[in-house]
Design a protein around this motif. Structure first.
Motif, PDB file in Angstrom:
ATOM      1  N   SER A 108     108.682 132.023  45.344  1.00  0.00           N
ATOM      2  CA  SER A 108     108.127 130.767  44.856  1.00  0.00           C
ATOM      3  C   SER A 108     108.897 129.588  45.424  1.00  0.00           C
ATOM      4  O   SER A 108     110.064 129.694  45.804  1.00  0.00           O
ATOM      5  N   ALA A 109     108.211 128.460  45.462  1.00  0.00           N
ATOM      6  CA  ALA A 109     108.802 127.174  45.818  1.00  0.00           C
ATOM      7  C   ALA A 109     108.318 126.156  44.802  1.00  0.00           C
ATOM      8  O   ALA A 109     107.168 126.224  44.338  1.00  0.00           O
ATOM      9  N   ALA A 110     109.185 125.228  44.450  1.00  0.00           N
ATOM     10  CA  ALA A 110     108.834 124.241  43.438  1.00  0.00           C
ATOM     11  C   ALA A 110     109.374 122.881  43.839  1.00  0.00           C
ATOM     12  O   ALA A 110     110.126 122.742  44.815  1.00  0.00           O
ATOM     13  N   TYR A 111     108.980 121.899  43.079  1.00  0.00           N
ATOM     14  CA  TYR A 111     109.479 120.541  43.251  1.00  0.00           C
ATOM     15  C   TYR A 111     110.073 120.086  41.928  1.00  0.00           C
ATOM     16  O   TYR A 111     109.425 120.209  40.881  1.00  0.00           O
ATOM     17  N   ALA A 112     111.311 119.601  41.970  1.00  0.00           N
ATOM     18  CA  ALA A 112     111.975 119.142  40.756  1.00  0.00           C
ATOM     19  C   ALA A 112     111.430 117.765  40.391  1.00  0.00           C
ATOM     20  O   ALA A 112     111.851 116.742  40.936  1.00  0.00           O
ATOM     21  N   ALA A 113     110.469 117.760  39.466  1.00  0.00           N
ATOM     22  CA  ALA A 113     109.816 116.514  39.089  1.00  0.00           C
ATOM     23  C   ALA A 113     110.696 115.642  38.203  1.00  0.00           C
ATOM     24  O   ALA A 113     110.533 114.423  38.156  1.00  0.00           O
ATOM     25  N   SER A 114     111.628 116.260  37.484  1.00  0.00           N
ATOM     26  CA  SER A 114     112.508 115.506  36.591  1.00  0.00           C
ATOM     27  C   SER A 114     113.882 116.164  36.570  1.00  0.00           C
ATOM     28  O   SER A 114     113.986 117.376  36.382  1.00  0.00           O
ATOM     29  N   ILE A 115     114.928 115.381  36.792  1.00  0.00           N
ATOM     30  CA  ILE A 115     116.305 115.875  36.775  1.00  0.00           C
ATOM     31  C   ILE A 115     117.094 115.071  35.764  1.00  0.00           C
ATOM     32  O   ILE A 115     117.078 113.837  35.776  1.00  0.00           O
ATOM     33  N   SER A 116     117.762 115.761  34.864  1.00  0.00           N
ATOM     34  CA  SER A 116     118.560 115.075  33.850  1.00  0.00           C
ATOM     35  C   SER A 116     120.001 115.557  33.918  1.00  0.00           C
ATOM     36  O   SER A 116     120.284 116.660  34.368  1.00  0.00           O
ATOM     37  N   VAL A 289     112.389 128.134  30.444  1.00  0.00           N
ATOM     38  CA  VAL A 289     111.115 128.330  29.757  1.00  0.00           C
ATOM     39  C   VAL A 289     110.019 127.948  30.749  1.00  0.00           C
ATOM     40  O   VAL A 289     110.092 126.875  31.367  1.00  0.00           O
ATOM     41  N   GLU A 290     109.029 128.822  30.897  1.00  0.00           N
ATOM     42  CA  GLU A 290     107.991 128.603  31.907  1.00  0.00           C
ATOM     43  C   GLU A 290     106.606 128.830  31.322  1.00  0.00           C
ATOM     44  O   GLU A 290     106.399 129.721  30.494  1.00  0.00           O
ATOM     45  N   GLY A 291     105.656 128.014  31.733  1.00  0.00           N
ATOM     46  CA  GLY A 291     104.264 128.197  31.374  1.00  0.00           C
ATOM     47  C   GLY A 291     103.397 128.014  32.600  1.00  0.00           C
ATOM     48  O   GLY A 291     103.700 127.195  33.479  1.00  0.00           O
ATOM     49  N   GLY A 292     102.307 128.796  32.683  1.00  0.00           N
ATOM     50  CA  GLY A 292     101.471 128.665  33.858  1.00  0.00           C
ATOM     51  C   GLY A 292     100.185 129.445  33.748  1.00  0.00           C
ATOM     52  O   GLY A 292      99.824 129.962  32.689  1.00  0.00           O
ATOM     53  N   ILE A 293      99.471 129.535  34.859  1.00  0.00           N
ATOM     54  CA  ILE A 293      98.236 130.298  34.961  1.00  0.00           C
ATOM     55  C   ILE A 293      98.295 131.163  36.204  1.00  0.00           C
ATOM     56  O   ILE A 293      98.947 130.812  37.199  1.00  0.00           O
ATOM     57  N   THR A 294      97.638 132.315  36.149  1.00  0.00           N
ATOM     58  CA  THR A 294      97.611 133.271  37.249  1.00  0.00           C
ATOM     59  C   THR A 294      96.189 133.408  37.768  1.00  0.00           C
ATOM     60  O   THR A 294      95.235 133.427  36.988  1.00  0.00           O
ATOM     61  N   THR A 295      96.060 133.502  39.085  1.00  0.00           N
ATOM     62  CA  THR A 295      94.776 133.792  39.693  1.00  0.00           C
ATOM     63  C   THR A 295      94.958 134.853  40.756  1.00  0.00           C
ATOM     64  O   THR A 295      96.088 135.102  41.220  1.00  0.00           O
ATOM     65  N   ASP A 296      93.875 135.506  41.126  1.00  0.00           N
ATOM     66  CA  ASP A 296      93.928 136.614  42.073  1.00  0.00           C
ATOM     67  C   ASP A 296      93.438 136.147  43.438  1.00  0.00           C
ATOM     68  O   ASP A 296      92.415 135.458  43.553  1.00  0.00           O
ATOM     69  N   LEU A 297      94.186 136.522  44.489  1.00  0.00           N
ATOM     70  CA  LEU A 297      93.806 136.166  45.856  1.00  0.00           C
ATOM     71  C   LEU A 297      93.248 137.354  46.625  1.00  0.00           C
ATOM     72  O   LEU A 297      92.891 137.226  47.788  1.00  0.00           O
ATOM     73  N   GLY A 298      93.199 138.532  45.973  1.00  0.00           N
ATOM     74  CA  GLY A 298      92.708 139.725  46.649  1.00  0.00           C
ATOM     75  C   GLY A 298      93.821 140.470  47.364  1.00  0.00           C
ATOM     76  O   GLY A 298      94.885 139.924  47.683  1.00  0.00           O
ATOM     77  N   PHE A 306     102.885 127.065  37.978  1.00  0.00           N
ATOM     78  CA  PHE A 306     103.728 126.976  36.791  1.00  0.00           C
ATOM     79  C   PHE A 306     104.436 125.636  36.674  1.00  0.00           C
ATOM     80  O   PHE A 306     104.594 124.896  37.655  1.00  0.00           O
ATOM     81  N   ALA A 307     104.869 125.359  35.448  1.00  0.00           N
ATOM     82  CA  ALA A 307     105.818 124.289  35.148  1.00  0.00           C
ATOM     83  C   ALA A 307     106.982 124.948  34.423  1.00  0.00           C
ATOM     84  O   ALA A 307     106.777 125.755  33.514  1.00  0.00           O
ATOM     85  N   LEU A 356     123.531 119.862  33.903  1.00  0.00           N
ATOM     86  CA  LEU A 356     122.434 119.774  34.863  1.00  0.00           C
ATOM     87  C   LEU A 356     121.233 120.539  34.329  1.00  0.00           C
ATOM     88  O   LEU A 356     121.330 121.717  33.986  1.00  0.00           O
ATOM     89  N   SER A 357     120.103 119.856  34.249  1.00  0.00           N
ATOM     90  CA  SER A 357     118.848 120.508  33.876  1.00  0.00           C
ATOM     91  C   SER A 357     117.707 119.801  34.591  1.00  0.00           C
ATOM     92  O   SER A 357     117.839 118.641  35.000  1.00  0.00           O
ATOM     93  N   MET A 358     116.583 120.491  34.720  1.00  0.00           N
ATOM     94  CA  MET A 358     115.455 119.911  35.443  1.00  0.00           C
ATOM     95  C   MET A 358     114.153 120.565  35.039  1.00  0.00           C
ATOM     96  O   MET A 358     114.123 121.657  34.471  1.00  0.00           O
ATOM     97  N   ILE A 359     113.067 119.870  35.354  1.00  0.00           N
ATOM     98  CA  ILE A 359     111.709 120.383  35.167  1.00  0.00           C
ATOM     99  C   ILE A 359     111.090 120.562  36.547  1.00  0.00           C
ATOM    100  O   ILE A 359     111.016 119.602  37.330  1.00  0.00           O
ATOM    101  N   ASP A 360     110.684 121.792  36.847  1.00  0.00           N
ATOM    102  CA  ASP A 360     110.117 122.124  38.154  1.00  0.00           C
ATOM    103  C   ASP A 360     108.619 122.353  38.030  1.00  0.00           C
ATOM    104  O   ASP A 360     108.141 122.897  37.031  1.00  0.00           O
ATOM    105  N   ILE A 361     107.888 121.965  39.061  1.00  0.00           N
ATOM    106  CA  ILE A 361     106.463 122.268  39.175  1.00  0.00           C
ATOM    107  C   ILE A 361     106.264 122.994  40.497  1.00  0.00           C
ATOM    108  O   ILE A 361     106.686 122.496  41.552  1.00  0.00           O
ATOM    109  N   GLY A 362     105.667 124.186  40.466  1.00  0.00           N
ATOM    110  CA  GLY A 362     105.561 124.941  41.703  1.00  0.00           C
ATOM    111  C   GLY A 362     104.537 126.055  41.648  1.00  0.00           C
ATOM    112  O   GLY A 362     103.709 126.133  40.740  1.00  0.00           O
ATOM    113  N   ALA A 363     104.607 126.929  42.659  1.00  0.00           N
ATOM    114  CA  ALA A 363     103.681 128.055  42.798  1.00  0.00           C
ATOM    115  C   ALA A 363     104.456 129.283  43.244  1.00  0.00           C
ATOM    116  O   ALA A 363     105.446 129.172  43.979  1.00  0.00           O
TER     117      ALA A 363
END
Length: 369
Positions: A108-116, A289-298, A306-307, A356-363
């Motif tokens: 996975s790769a994500a982007y740190a949308a918020s860093i505290s 803590v992570e929440g997200g949705i899954t889809t199938d690519l075949g 996820f976030a 150090l803590s952060m919120i990531d958004i990625g796939a």
């Protein structure tokens, strides 16, 4: 002659019985005819043998025999929460396509949308702390684009739960480029100083547990999306690199230079302070803590969008600071001159740290085996 007569009578009685059975049970007669036409030795499984004597005669009309009813439409909801939404099975193919099964590897790769978090000089209250650049109250992290990268190996425990072991690397953080150094005269951190170095990285390993929520929500978007929640706990190896803080401020030690007349060589002030802060590495408890949705690519490939909130613990220096400063001395006539040397000091157990803590958004791509 009597024997021949008895035999003829028995044969006639048998023929009469067979004829009567043929008339009374035409369906069974047709079945037996079809069976022996195909194979004289074949007996169809499940054929009911009627008793030799039966007081009730059953007449079956093959033309009106009951046929099975064909049911079409959506199958009923089933699952762990059938009384609520339940899990909807539209077709077997849909269920198999979205279900987790067996082992998988993910990246996975994500982007740190918020860093505290921020750095704090733990020694800011110490005596003579003003001579150590970085003796500030707080300073936010300096951030470039932070792209957390993760690899994971896991397995589905059942259709609702899966577990994996992950390694995530966070980089692109650093000590702030400028901080406010403590001012002895005003007692406030209001003198701007510059910083070079101090890159911060975190290498995190966690054990994660994920739960699919479709038992409660049903499949989303017509069965193509599957929501989930995840939690994880592990250790984070947090490192801050060495850095140098420069403070060009002149700090006057003796306010009235006339008191230094006939006292040549007395220290009257300092300036151009360079502080070499040794970085450090420490191991911290981390969780996410992570929440997200899954889809199938075949092809056994699934994608999670996820976030994620990740708390990586504390970043902390080694506590060692080597300080170099220019000194100003009394000339004995009420003036001061620059010393022809630089004084060097070594401070130990003067730590700087910050959470150090952060919120990531990625796939995340997952390949199932």
């Amino acid at each position: 002659m009597k024997k021949i007569g008895l035999s003829a009578a028995f044969v006639g009685f048998s023929v009469a019985v067979v004829g009567a059975a043929s008339a009374a049970y035409p369906v069974y007669q047709q079945q037996y005819q079809q069976q022996y036409t195909r194979d004289a030795n074949y007996v169809r499984p499940g054929v009911v043998q009627l008793p030799a004597t039966n007081s009730t005669v059953l007449t079956v009309n093959s033309a009106v025999a009951a046929q099975p009813t064909r049911i079409t439409g959506t199958l009923p909801r089933v699952g762990a929460a059938a009384t609520a939404a339940g899990r909807q099975y539209y077709q077997p193919a849909d269920y198999d396509r979205l279900a987790d099964s067996g082992l998988y590897v993910g990246i996975s790769a994500a982007y740190a949308a918020s860093i505290s978090g921020s750095m704090h000089a733990d020694y800011s209250g110490e005596q003579d702390a003003y001579v150590v650049p970085g003796a500030f109250a707080d300073a936010d992290f300096e951030t470039d684009t932070v792209i957390p990268l993760q690899v994971s190996v896991g397995a589905a425990l059942n259709n609702d739960f899966r577990v994996d072991f992950s390694y995530t690397r966070y980089s692109g953080l650093s000590y702030p480029n400028n901080v406010y150094t403590f001012n002895e005269e005003t007692g406030a951190a209001d003198i701007l100083t510059s910083v070079e170095g101090g890159a911060i990285t975190a290498n995190t390993t966690m054990l994660n547990l994920y739960y699919n929520l479709d038992s409660y929500t049903g499949y989303l978007a017509g069965g193509s999306l599957r929501p989930y929640l995840g939690v994880g706990v592990g250790m984070s190896l947090n490192t801050i690199a060495d850095y140098v803080v420069y403070d060009g401020t002149y700090y006057r030690i003796i306010q009235d230079l006339s008191t230094t007349i006939n006292n040549a060589g007395k220290l009257t002030g300092i300036s151009d302070v360079y502080a070499y802060h040794n970085g450090g590495t420490n191991e911290q408890l981390a969780f996410m803590v992570e929440g997200g949705i899954t889809t199938d690519l075949g092809g056994g490939i699934k994608m999670d969008f996820f976030a994620r909130y990740a708390n990586l613990g504390r970043v902390k220096t080694s506590g060692s600071i080597v300080l170099s400063q220019t000194e100003w001395l009394s000339d004995g006539y009420g003036n001061e001159v620059q010393a022809d040397y630089d004084s060097v000091f070594h401070y130990t157990n003067w730590y700087e740290s910050g959470r150090l803590s952060m919120i990531d958004i990625g796939a995340r791509l997952r390949l199932q085996f």
